[in-house]
Design an enzyme around this catalytic site. Structure first.
Site, mmCIF file in Angstrom:
data_model
loop_
_atom_site.group_PDB
_atom_site.id
_atom_site.type_symbol
_atom_site.label_atom_id
_atom_site.label_comp_id
_atom_site.label_asym_id
_atom_site.label_seq_id
_atom_site.Cartn_x
_atom_site.Cartn_y
_atom_site.Cartn_z
ATOM 1 N N HIS A 1 6.147 -0.708 -2.473
ATOM 2 C CA HIS A 1 5.701 -0.095 -3.593
ATOM 3 C C HIS A 1 5.847 1.542 -3.459
ATOM 4 C CE1 HIS A 1 3.533 -3.669 -5.210
ATOM 5 N NE2 HIS A 1 4.770 -3.864 -5.280
ATOM 6 N N ASN B 1 -8.620 -12.739 3.219
ATOM 7 C CA ASN B 1 -9.136 -12.011 2.017
ATOM 8 C C ASN B 1 -10.721 -12.209 1.893
ATOM 9 O OD1 ASN B 1 -9.553 -11.228 -0.847
ATOM 10 N ND2 ASN B 1 -7.460 -11.316 -0.981
ATOM 11 N N THR C 1 -4.623 -8.912 -0.540
ATOM 12 C CA THR C 1 -3.853 -8.795 -1.444
ATOM 13 C C THR C 1 -4.466 -9.765 -2.766
ATOM 14 O OG1 THR C 1 -1.810 -8.469 -2.793
ATOM 15 C CG2 THR C 1 -1.884 -10.102 -0.942
ATOM 16 N N ASN D 1 0.856 -1.115 -0.076
ATOM 17 C CA ASN D 1 0.111 0.140 0.017
ATOM 18 C C ASN D 1 1.030 1.217 -0.043
ATOM 19 O OD1 ASN D 1 -2.187 -1.555 0.131
ATOM 20 N ND2 ASN D 1 -2.593 -1.243 2.024
ATOM 21 N N CYS E 1 12.239 21.099 -8.333
ATOM 22 C CA CYS E 1 12.880 20.392 -7.213
ATOM 23 C C CYS E 1 13.360 21.166 -6.086
ATOM 24 C CB CYS E 1 14.007 19.478 -7.546
ATOM 25 S SG CYS E 1 14.851 18.538 -6.406
#
Ligand code: NAD
Length: 241
Positions: A111, A205, A179, A94, A138
């Site tokens: 991730h 799940n 997941t 997540n 930046c």
């Protein structure tokens, strides 16, 4: 494998953990992410093709985080982290911040995170709350058009892989929550854990997934119910060992 009195626990969580908080999952009924095809918002090619759309998509996701709260499953996992007698690692796919909001510490965002941006020029990673446009400079190197969401897109290498692989070598209990089991390499972690001798592999799940057959236990139901129940069981067992 660790000693029986201090079993090592690795948790892999996905979008289903945060679904009841109101964060949409990836593969809802329409197979889209908030109305978008994955190829249009979650690939490096999409960022090259239509950077405005990609930035806008993640700007909206970042703002939406302000409207959601952790649910009972996030709270239960941090209770587990604080009381677990052995090794503990929570690997999440997540990109939301709901686990850290309740105090999660031993947490890896494989991730990336919505509330971070990265400069593709100078590689600085920055905490970020506000919208980013293709003209945002930046703050580190001053170049414009170089900031991107610090999200691992399809085709890119997830973060912390070495650390995760090491944890899977000695895991005693592998717990997978919410997941779909279609995004690799995360979907392959259950098999790796089993190959390294892990004998307790638990899937939580709403329904069976494509990787369900690799688990030794399945709990079907909403994470907000099943995770607190499972945490109570695991902690009670750990006290009996
Ligand atoms: P996914 O959307 O592919 O699958 C979600 C899974 O959760 C499904 O198997 C579904 O049955 C299950 N689920 C849905 N509601 C649930 C509930 N209440 N309780 C238990 N399970 C529930 O998600 P994924 O496998 O994590 O892969 C998607 C990718 O999308 C990840 O890489 C992630 O980075 C990204 N993503 C993240 C978020 C987030 O940060 N919250 C949200 C959407 C997508």
């Amino acid at each position: 494998m660790a000693s029986l009195t201090h079993p090592n626990l690795v948790i892999l969580s996905g979008a289903g953990l945060s679904a009841e908080s109101g964060v949409a999952t990836f593969r809802g009924t329409d197979g889209l992410w908030e109305g978008h095809r994955i190829e249009d918002v979650a690939t490096p090619e999409a960022f090259v093709r239509t950077p405005e759309l990609v930035q806008h998509f993640y700007n909206l996701r970042r703002v939406a985080l302000k409207t959601v709260e952790p649910n009972a499953a996030h709270h239960a996992l941090v209770r587990l982290e604080n009381a677990w007698p052995g090794g503990f690692l929570h690997v999440t796919q997540n990109v939301d911040d709901l686990n850290e909001r309740v105090g999660a510490k031993r947490l890896l965002h494989m991730h990336g995170q919505l509330k971070k941006v990265r400069c593709v020029w100078c590689r600085t990673v920055l905490d970020w709350e506000s919208p980013v446009t293709v003209d945002t400079p930046c703050p580190e190197c001053g170049r414009t058009g170089k900031l991107r969401p610090d999200i691992v897109w399809f085709g890119e290498m997830p973060y912390y892989i070495d650390e995760i692989m090491r944890a899977l070598e000695t895991v005693d209990i592998f717990l997978c929550i919410g997941t779909s089991g279609v995004v690799y390499p995360a979907a392959g972690f259950v098999r790796l854990a089993a190959e390294h001798g892990c004998q307790r592999l638990i899937e939580v799940n709403l329904k069976p997934t494509g990787i369900t057959s690799h688990f030794t236990e399945e709990r079907h139901g909403p994470a907000s119910i099943e995770v607190p129940r499972l945490v109570d069981e695991l902690l009670a067992e750990s006290m009996r060992i």
